[in-house]
Design a protein around this motif. Structure first.
Motif, PDB file in Angstrom:
ATOM      1  N   UNK A  27       2.870  -0.458   4.234  1.00 33.97           N
ATOM      2  CA  UNK A  27       2.696   0.241   4.036  1.00 33.97           C
ATOM      3  C   UNK A  27       3.699   1.359   4.201  1.00 33.97           C
ATOM      4  N   UNK A  28       3.459   2.092   2.463  1.00 35.67           N
ATOM      5  CA  UNK A  28       4.661   3.572   2.761  1.00 35.67           C
ATOM      6  C   UNK A  28       3.748   4.582   2.250  1.00 35.67           C
ATOM      7  N   UNK A  29       4.376   6.455   3.088  1.00 37.70           N
ATOM      8  CA  UNK A  29       3.781   6.965   3.941  1.00 37.70           C
ATOM      9  C   UNK A  29       4.220   7.568   2.240  1.00 37.70           C
ATOM     10  N   UNK A  30       4.455   8.556   2.119  1.00 39.84           N
ATOM     11  CA  UNK A  30       5.724   9.514   1.101  1.00 39.84           C
ATOM     12  C   UNK A  30       4.885  11.002   1.532  1.00 39.84           C
ATOM     13  N   UNK A  31       5.695  11.307   1.777  1.00 41.90           N
ATOM     14  CA  UNK A  31       5.965  13.088   2.484  1.00 41.90           C
ATOM     15  C   UNK A  31       6.817  14.299   1.529  1.00 41.90           C
TER      16      UNK A  31
ATOM     17  N   UNK B  68       0.840  -1.066  -0.358  1.00 43.38           N
ATOM     18  CA  UNK B  68       0.318  -0.113  -0.329  1.00 43.38           C
ATOM     19  C   UNK B  68       0.801   1.324   0.091  1.00 43.38           C
ATOM     20  N   UNK B  69       0.214   2.496  -0.678  1.00 44.82           N
ATOM     21  CA  UNK B  69       0.925   3.362  -0.939  1.00 44.82           C
ATOM     22  C   UNK B  69       0.198   4.631  -0.554  1.00 44.82           C
ATOM     23  N   UNK B  70       0.863   5.116   0.070  1.00 43.81           N
ATOM     24  CA  UNK B  70       0.284   6.709   0.465  1.00 43.81           C
ATOM     25  C   UNK B  70       0.407   7.973  -0.629  1.00 43.81           C
ATOM     26  N   UNK B  71       0.357   8.771  -1.001  1.00 49.33           N
ATOM     27  CA  UNK B  71       0.537  10.033  -1.461  1.00 49.33           C
ATOM     28  C   UNK B  71       0.595  10.919  -1.274  1.00 49.33           C
ATOM     29  N   UNK B  72       1.006  11.580  -0.260  1.00 51.58           N
ATOM     30  CA  UNK B  72       0.863  13.141   0.956  1.00 51.58           C
ATOM     31  C   UNK B  72       0.380  13.891  -0.609  1.00 51.58           C
ATOM     32  N   UNK B  73      -0.263  15.215   0.433  1.00 56.69           N
ATOM     33  CA  UNK B  73      -0.613  16.178  -0.657  1.00 56.69           C
ATOM     34  C   UNK B  73       0.444  16.916  -0.987  1.00 56.69           C
TER      35      UNK B  73
END
Length: 234
Positions: free
Chosen positions: A146-150, A1-6
């Motif tokens: 889960x990768x959370x990109x900031x 899972x990948x979260x692309x930060x705003x």
């Protein structure tokens, strides 16, 4: 899972902006992954300004939340267009019945698609952040990572930073960075507090999504930033 930060896919200081070139490069990296994948993205310069506009006009998300939904669905469509195939847009409010129904996302991932959902307003009128969605997807889909990109290299003990990011961090022992620009969901401290729950079920890594190589590293099993860990008991 990948979260692309705003803060990665848009400039949160410039309303309704989108970093399409970077998103395209991220799409190329994610496309190389052979396993099942779900992508979440934050509100960035779309959702946050609209929520702020509604609140400052004296209205509430209960009576004007549909305006945010329209803006966020537009953003998701633009993000998916920039990511390319096989990314497919899904509207978070359409999956909401008091909780997030993740079954359609699981079916899409098993079919070889990459479903993309967004932080959004859900009935009867509250913001369901991208980080909250990450927690639900980890718990309900059984995702292992889960990768959370900031827009920063990870979590720092103090800000401005002295040295590199922490290898591990929990919300209990870090003075986390507050985010810049308009942010109605909270900044890095809030991010740690929310993601701590996901870290009880899966490996959660916060990394710099402005560096495309970090997506490749994460998908290979590395954590090119800070690993989120639960608070110590006692």
């Amino acid at each position: 899972m990948i979260k692309l930060g705003g803060s990665v896919i848009s400039n949160k200081k410039v309303p309704y902006s989108l970093n399409k070139e970077l998103i395209g490069k991220i799409g190329n990296s994610l496309r190389e992954y052979a396993g099942e994948l779900v992508v979440v993205h934050g509100g960035g310069s779309f959702g946050h300004p609209k929520v702020k506009e509604i609140i400052e006009s004296g209205h509430t998300l209960a009576d004007k939340g549909f305006e945010v939904i329209r803006v966020m669905n537009l953003m998701t469509n633009l993000v998916v267009e920039a990511l390319g195939q096989p990314f497919a847009p899904y509207s978070t409010p359409s999956l909401w019945d008091g909780r997030l129904n993740v079954r359609p996302l699981a079916l899409a991932a098993k079919a070889g698609w990459v479903p993309v959902v967004q932080g959004n307003v859900v009935p009867p009128g509250r913001v369901l952040s991208g980080d909250e969605i990450v927690v639900e997807l980890v718990k309900e889909l059984g995702a292992e990572r889960a990768g959370v990109a900031t827009d920063v290299d990870g979590v720092y003990e103090t800000w401005p930073p002295k040295g590199g990011p922490l290898k591990e961090a929990s919300p209990c022992d870090v003075e986390a960075k507050g985010s810049e620009g308009i942010d109605v969901t909270g900044g890095m401290r809030k991010k740690l507090e929310v993601l701590e729950e996901a870290a009880r079920y899966a490996e959660v890594c916060i990394f710099n999504g402005l560096k495309v190589v970090n997506f490749e590293k994460f998908l290979k099993g590395e954590c090119p930033g800070t690993r989120v860990v639960p608070c110590r008991q006692g």
